[in-house]
Motif scaffolding. Structure first.
Motif, short mmCIF file in Angstrom:
data_model
loop_
_atom_site.label_atom_id
_atom_site.label_comp_id
_atom_site.label_asym_id
_atom_site.label_seq_id
_atom_site.Cartn_x
_atom_site.Cartn_y
_atom_site.Cartn_z
N THR A 122 0.83 -1.20 0.00
CA THR A 122 0.00 0.00 0.00
C THR A 122 0.87 1.25 0.00
O THR A 122 0.36 2.36 0.07
CB THR A 122 -0.92 0.02 1.23
N ARG A 169 -7.13 -0.50 1.75
CA ARG A 169 -5.90 0.10 2.28
C ARG A 169 -5.19 0.93 1.21
O ARG A 169 -4.65 2.00 1.49
CB ARG A 169 -4.96 -0.98 2.84
N ASN A 177 -7.14 4.15 0.79
CA ASN A 177 -6.89 5.00 1.96
C ASN A 177 -5.49 5.60 1.94
O ASN A 177 -5.29 6.73 2.39
CB ASN A 177 -7.13 4.23 3.25
N SER A 178 -4.54 4.88 1.40
CA SER A 178 -3.18 5.41 1.26
C SER A 178 -3.19 6.63 0.33
O SER A 178 -2.57 7.66 0.62
CB SER A 178 -2.26 4.32 0.72
#
Length: 161
Positions: free
Chosen positions: A64, A110, A113-114
């Motif tokens: 990620t 993830r 969201n990164s």
């Protein structure tokens, strides 16, 4: 005399096997002109969020962490979003076909969201960014090879309004 010859030949066979094994498992840093390591660097699947602003960033296997190219793309997106404060976006997280559905859904989230966290460091409000994971359900390349997998490990920024 015969025993030493057998041991010598056995040693040579083992040594040759080790050398061949080492050659077979050597990783290359670039497999094609569109990949660096196992991260996609081409442009054939990249669309534009806006004029001159790519809409997607790519990730390494099970990662990620944003690459340098991904951070540059997200900086361009943040600049465009600052100029267009009325636009909200959805960050879609994706994974390649390997792994379970549940694992890839979590990995896609993830990844999205990164990208969201990075956009927020450039002043984009979290209220303007939604995150949605598709996991491995929406591949951009249906192939089953390293290049196809690298194209599918991505986060895509889509206008929500």
């Amino acid at each position: 005399m015969n025993l030493s010859k057998i041991l010598k030949n056995g040693f040579l066979i083992i040594l040759a096997s080790l050398v061949l094994t080492a050659c077979a498992t050597k990783k290359t840093t670039t497999t094609t002109g569109q990949m660096q390591g196992d991260t996609y660097t081409g442009t054939d699947t990249v669309k534009e969020l806006a004029k001159g602003v790519p809409d997607r960033v790519f990730f390494a296997t099970n990662e990620t962490i944003l690459t340098t190219a991904s951070r540059e793309t997200l900086r361009k997106q943040a600049g465009w979003l600052r100029k267009n404060s009325d636009v909200n976006v959805i960050l879609e997280g994706h994974a390649d076909e390997r792994g379970t559905r549940e694992y890839n859904l979590a990995l896609g989230e993830r990844r999205a969201n990164s990208a969201k966290d990075y956009l927020m460091t450039y002043g984009i409000s979290s209220d303007r960014i939604s995150v949605l994971s598709y996991g491995k359900e929406r591949p951009v390349d249906s192939g089953s090879n390293p290049l196809a997998w690298s194209k599918n490990r991505r986060s895509v920024t889509v206008k929500a309004n």
